[in-house]
Design a protein around this motif. Structure first.
Motif, short mmCIF file in Angstrom:
data_model
loop_
_atom_site.label_atom_id
_atom_site.label_comp_id
_atom_site.label_asym_id
_atom_site.label_seq_id
_atom_site.Cartn_x
_atom_site.Cartn_y
_atom_site.Cartn_z
N GLY A 107 -83.66 -2.65 -93.37
CA GLY A 107 -84.76 -1.68 -93.45
C GLY A 107 -84.26 -0.25 -93.41
O GLY A 107 -83.25 0.09 -94.02
N GLU A 108 -84.96 0.58 -92.64
CA GLU A 108 -84.62 2.01 -92.57
C GLU A 108 -83.28 2.27 -91.89
O GLU A 108 -82.75 3.38 -91.97
CB GLU A 108 -85.72 2.77 -91.84
CG GLU A 108 -87.02 2.87 -92.61
CD GLU A 108 -87.98 3.82 -91.94
OE1 GLU A 108 -87.64 4.34 -90.85
OE2 GLU A 108 -89.06 4.05 -92.52
N ALA A 109 -82.75 1.27 -91.19
CA ALA A 109 -81.48 1.48 -90.47
C ALA A 109 -80.27 1.48 -91.40
O ALA A 109 -79.16 1.81 -90.96
CB ALA A 109 -81.29 0.41 -89.40
N LEU A 110 -80.46 1.13 -92.66
CA LEU A 110 -79.33 1.09 -93.59
C LEU A 110 -78.82 2.51 -93.84
O LEU A 110 -79.53 3.36 -94.37
CB LEU A 110 -79.77 0.45 -94.91
CG LEU A 110 -78.68 0.27 -95.98
CD1 LEU A 110 -77.58 -0.65 -95.47
CD2 LEU A 110 -79.27 -0.28 -97.27
N PRO A 148 -84.51 6.26 -95.71
CA PRO A 148 -84.35 7.72 -95.60
C PRO A 148 -82.96 8.19 -95.20
O PRO A 148 -82.63 9.35 -95.40
CB PRO A 148 -85.39 8.07 -94.51
CG PRO A 148 -85.59 6.81 -93.75
CD PRO A 148 -85.43 5.70 -94.73
N TYR A 149 -82.15 7.30 -94.62
CA TYR A 149 -80.83 7.73 -94.14
C TYR A 149 -79.70 7.19 -95.01
O TYR A 149 -78.52 7.33 -94.67
CB TYR A 149 -80.63 7.25 -92.69
CG TYR A 149 -81.84 7.47 -91.85
CD1 TYR A 149 -82.28 8.76 -91.55
CD2 TYR A 149 -82.61 6.41 -91.37
CE1 TYR A 149 -83.43 8.98 -90.80
CE2 TYR A 149 -83.76 6.61 -90.61
CZ TYR A 149 -84.16 7.90 -90.34
OH TYR A 149 -85.28 8.12 -89.60
N ARG A 217 -79.44 9.31 -87.95
CA ARG A 217 -80.84 9.56 -88.27
C ARG A 217 -81.17 11.05 -88.28
O ARG A 217 -82.19 11.47 -88.81
CB ARG A 217 -81.74 8.84 -87.25
CG ARG A 217 -81.73 7.32 -87.39
CD ARG A 217 -82.57 6.66 -86.30
NE ARG A 217 -82.56 5.21 -86.41
CZ ARG A 217 -83.45 4.50 -87.11
NH1 ARG A 217 -84.44 5.12 -87.71
NH2 ARG A 217 -83.36 3.19 -87.17
N GLU A 218 -80.32 11.87 -87.64
CA GLU A 218 -80.62 13.31 -87.56
C GLU A 218 -79.95 14.12 -88.66
O GLU A 218 -80.21 15.31 -88.78
CB GLU A 218 -80.21 13.83 -86.18
CG GLU A 218 -81.00 13.19 -85.04
CD GLU A 218 -80.55 13.69 -83.67
OE1 GLU A 218 -80.05 14.83 -83.61
OE2 GLU A 218 -80.71 12.96 -82.68
#
Length: 339
Positions: A107-110, A148-149, A217-218
């Motif tokens: 998911g988004e952690a990729l 997003p990342y 993530r930042e």
């Protein structure tokens, strides 16, 4: 914490990340420095080099120190776009099953997706990769999945050309930079790669690295702050403009290459997107050097890696591309006077 203090703190973390990677992948300081630039410029990277020079180890080291999830897929001639999204199989109970593929699994952690030997995949797969790179999202099962990342790294085998599909120019333009990964020239480093057992067990080597040196993530939030904090003087802007124009009509700026008809060499020079990517990367280069303004060296350090694959040659010279484009970018930098 003020904006300046925040940027200074992140710069230290970025340099820690860079130093940690250099502990695992020796003799690759220049590519590692440029990958660090790409990470904070939020750009995708194409790697090119011989087999066994450490490209996968390098990316695993990047993923370990960056944090987030890492996935890898091998390019093959029978790979289909859906193989990146899901797997189907028959379960032990005899019923069909669908599992998420490498793109959807985390998911988004990729954060790092490595496409090994991308030129072995068919154009349909390249098209899906283009969307993932451009929009950081993919559609499947009647919904859109966002990453997003995510930053994409791809590898192109330059040795074997059979059963390969050259990526179209539009796809290559999506990569912020193309990097050559070569064996280190230093004999001592080559001896270490042969005889030091630390470099023979890749899993153990990667496990020794500090994990998540920077909160991945930042970075997406930090990257725009880097861009707005680095200033470009009018003289520097004029210099960048002349470099851009020289990629399109080098003969107008007195650029000459021995044995080459300069009027017939370039089919198309760098695009506006390519030059904006160059300046984006150059600002990160200045930030890593602890400056809040651009100097010509920031642009020169990244000019070939960001612009070289965006210069298209006429068919007469295209087969000599690997020899001519490095000469051309070097000649442009030598001919255009820096402020």
């Amino acid at each position: 914490m003020t904006s300046a203090e925040l940027l200074a703190d992140w710069r230290q973390r970025a340099l820690q990340l860079q130093n940690a990677i250099n502990q695992a992948v020796i003799g690759q300081e220049d590519p590692v420095a440029k990958i660090t630039v790409a990470l904070f410029a939020r750009g995708h990277v194409m790697l090119e080099g011989d087999v066994g020079v450490g490209k996968t180890t390098l990316l695993r080291a990047v993923a370990r120190t960056l944090g987030g999830a890492y996935e890898r897929i091998e390019g093959t001639i029978d790979l289909m776009p859906n193989d990146l999204i899901y797997h189907t199989y028959i379960g032990e109970d005899g019923k069909p099953r669908v599992d998420p593929g490498p793109l959807l699994k985390h998911g988004e952690a990729l954060s790092i997706f490595f496409f090994n030997e991308v030129n072995r995949a068919r154009p349909q797969v390249h098209s899906l990769l283009l969307r993932v790179m451009a929009e950081r999202s993919v559609s499947a099962f009647n919904r859109t999945y966002a990453f997003p990342y995510l930053q994409v790294f791809a590898d192109r085998n330059r040795v074997e050309k059979e059963e390969t599909f050259e990526m179209p120019s539009a796809a290559r333009d999506r990569f912020l930079m193309e990097l050559r990964i070569e064996l280190p020239e230093d004999p001592e480093l080559r001896m270490a790669l042969m005889f030091d057992p630390r470099f023979h067990q890749v899993d153990a080597l990667i496990a020794q690295l500090p994990e998540a040196v920077v909160p991945y993530r930042e970075i997406a939030t930090l990257a725009p702050q880097i861009q707005t904090s680095i200033q470009a003087s009018p003289a520097l802007q004029t210099y960048a403009l002349e470099l851009w124009q020289a990629t399109r009509r080098p003969q107008d700026y007195g650029v000459r290459l021995d044995g080459v008809d300069m009027d017939e060499l370039v089919l198309a020079g760098a695009s506006a997107r390519g030059m904006s990517m160059l300046l984006r990367a150059a600002r990160v280069h200045a930030w890593l050097d602890d400056r809040d303004y651009l100097i010509p060296e920031d642009i020169q350090a990244l000019f070939h890696e960001v612009i070289g694959h965006r210069i298209f040659l006429t068919p007469v010279y295209e087969l000599q591309r690997e020899q001519l484009v490095p000469r051309l970018t070097q000649a442009i930098l030598a001919q255009i006077a820096a402020p």
